[in-house]
Write an enzyme that holds these catalytic residues in place. Structure first.
Site, PDB file in Angstrom:
ATOM      1  N   GLY A 146       0.828  -1.204   0.000  1.00  0.00           N
ATOM      2  CA  GLY A 146       0.000   0.000   0.000  1.00  0.00           C
ATOM      3  C   GLY A 146       0.863   1.255   0.000  1.00  0.00           C
ATOM      4  O   GLY A 146       2.050   1.222   0.351  1.00  0.00           O
ATOM      5  N   CYS A 147       0.257   2.380  -0.380  1.00  0.00           N
ATOM      6  CA  CYS A 147       1.026   3.630  -0.503  1.00  0.00           C
ATOM      7  C   CYS A 147       1.488   4.140   0.861  1.00  0.00           C
ATOM      8  O   CYS A 147       2.681   4.425   1.062  1.00  0.00           O
ATOM      9  CB  CYS A 147       0.208   4.681  -1.246  1.00  0.00           C
ATOM     10  SG  CYS A 147      -1.483   4.860  -0.658  1.00  0.00           S
ATOM     11  N   TYR A 148       0.577   4.223   1.817  1.00  0.00           N
ATOM     12  CA  TYR A 148       0.983   4.664   3.158  1.00  0.00           C
ATOM     13  C   TYR A 148       1.976   3.667   3.759  1.00  0.00           C
ATOM     14  O   TYR A 148       2.937   4.062   4.435  1.00  0.00           O
ATOM     15  CB  TYR A 148      -0.218   4.728   4.094  1.00  0.00           C
ATOM     16  CG  TYR A 148      -1.062   5.972   4.005  1.00  0.00           C
ATOM     17  CD1 TYR A 148      -0.551   7.221   4.325  1.00  0.00           C
ATOM     18  CD2 TYR A 148      -2.411   5.886   3.666  1.00  0.00           C
ATOM     19  CE1 TYR A 148      -1.351   8.358   4.289  1.00  0.00           C
ATOM     20  CE2 TYR A 148      -3.215   7.009   3.625  1.00  0.00           C
ATOM     21  CZ  TYR A 148      -2.677   8.244   3.938  1.00  0.00           C
ATOM     22  OH  TYR A 148      -3.474   9.365   3.906  1.00  0.00           O
ATOM     23  N   ALA A 149       1.703   2.371   3.547  1.00  0.00           N
ATOM     24  CA  ALA A 149       2.577   1.346   4.140  1.00  0.00           C
ATOM     25  C   ALA A 149       3.995   1.476   3.580  1.00  0.00           C
ATOM     26  O   ALA A 149       4.981   1.379   4.319  1.00  0.00           O
ATOM     27  CB  ALA A 149       2.013  -0.042   3.868  1.00  0.00           C
ATOM     28  N   ALA A 151       5.480   4.192   2.391  1.00  0.00           N
ATOM     29  CA  ALA A 151       6.117   5.388   2.957  1.00  0.00           C
ATOM     30  C   ALA A 151       6.498   5.159   4.412  1.00  0.00           C
ATOM     31  O   ALA A 151       7.608   5.499   4.844  1.00  0.00           O
ATOM     32  CB  ALA A 151       5.187   6.592   2.823  1.00  0.00           C
TER      33      ALA A 151
END
Ligand code: NAP
Length: 343
Positions: A146-149, A151
């Site tokens: 995932g994108c947040y994960a 980052a």
């Protein structure tokens, strides 16, 4: 090789198309979506006029397997775990950008996504594709993080792996541009509600919490939970991740930076800021980079971390192509070597 994109009319699908169009060893085979079936993709997306004239087709696994060498799923949660079974069963290479195959424990997926989990065999087969920390070669079924994960994990990894912070004090706070929510319009993505505004959402309920935890526990099994918040900011692309934690006794800022330099020394897409500087969102937009900076407060002993990515690139489609490159055994950076869009 040729690739199919399922979900090409969405934000990550159209970004995959953009990257593959410039890729030296990968080309587009077929394009698919659920509701849009136009003669050509440029009928739906005028920015592609005179550039790509392929039709958008209904999903058909037999057509995809006959005309391509692999398939990307850029579809909402719940789709790949169903439609992807045809490929997983036949061993046809697949890279899924959704959350369907990221969580190894099906009960955790069901609790956080409120959907039935993928078949156990599919979950067992899937490789979690955070390239910088993959220890084995990927299987033919890659689950893109995932994108947040992405980052959060890249920003904090060296400190957890090298035990330079007290993980019980770690707080991660992510801010995302609006494309992170996909193309569908709703009340919270309405221009009037987003512009000149900032909104925290899904407090303690964001589905990337278990994904981040799952990976952190591989690095430090003593971690039992995490504090993680998510907010929307009025930009189209980008994730600005901040982290705060108590540094281990006796650790200096130079020690912390040295850990990042060492762990990411061989990683082409992670750039560490010089001491005394922090990254800005804009410096990674349009690229597959994750830029990380930090500072240690000598008084409080708190380290502040900042990590920035483009959610559609390193947070999704760029990372999916990085995973493809590694899986195919070609240069990891193929098709991904673009300068940031500036200003
Ligand atoms: N946006 C991000 O920054 C980001 C980052 C990392 C991961 N992801 C994940 O990537 C996935 C796609 O995200 P997105 O932002 O690109 O979503 P999006 O803009 O909403 O696009 C979704 C796409 O999936 C298609 N689709 C929906 N149901 C389908 C079905 N049953 N069969 C075939 N196609 C179907 C849609 O087609 P129609 O146009 O026909 O409806 C559309 O093309 C999501 O799982 C998301 O969580 C997104």
């Amino acid at each position: 090789m040729k690739a199919a994109i399922v979900g090409v009319t969405g934000y990550t699908g159209i970004e995959l198309l953009r990257i593959i169009q410039g890729h030296p060893q990968l080309s587009i085979g077929t394009l698919h979506s659920s509701s849009v079936h136009k003669d050509t993709i440029s009928d739906e997306y005028p920015h592609l006029r005179q550039l790509i004239a392929l039709p958008i087709q209904a999903f058909d696994p037999e057509v995809i397997m006959a005309e391509n060498d692999l398939v990307f799923f850029a579809t909402p949660a719940g789709v790949a775990k169903e439609l992807g079974q045809a490929f997983a069963e036949r061993g046809f290479p697949m890279i899924d950008l959704s959350g369907d195959l990221r969580l190894k424990d099906p009960t955790v997926y069901e609790a956080w996504y409120q959907k039935a989990a993928a078949p156990q065999a599919m979950l067992a087969q899937a490789t979690y594709g955070l390239p910088e920390f993959m220890t084995e070669k990927a299987t033919d079924l890659i689950s893109n993080p995932g994108c947040y994960a992405t980052a959060a994990l890249l920003t904090v990894a060296p400190l957890v792996i090298k035990k330079l912070i007290d993980p019980a004090t770690l707080i991660l706070d992510g801010k995302s541009g609006l494309s992170g929510a996909g193309k569908n319009l709703n009340e919270s993505s309405h221009f009037v509600n987003v512009d000149e505004n900032m909104t925290m959402y899904k407090l303690n309920r964001h589905q990337h919490i278990p994904e981040i935890l799952q990976q952190l526990q591989l690095w430090d099994p003593s971690i039992t939970d995490i504090q993680f918040t998510t907010s929307l900011i009025p930009v189209k692309r980008g994730i600005f991740m901040t982290g705060y934690a108590k540094a281990a006794p006796g650790v200096t800022e130079a020690d912390l930076l040295a850990a990042y330099e060492e762990i990411y020394a061989q990683q082409p897409f992670v750039r560490i800021q010089p001491q005394g500087t922090l990254p800005q969102l804009r410096q990674v937009i349009g690229t597959n980079f994750c830029d990380i900076g930090l500072g240690l407060n000598a008084g409080t002993g708190i380290v502040t971390l900042v990590g920035v990515i483009d959610n559609l690139m390193k947070g999704a489609s760029g990372q999916a192509i990085q995973n493809y490159n590694r899986w195919a055994g070609i240069d990891e950076t193929a098709g991904l070597w673009s300068l940031p869009i500036y200003p």
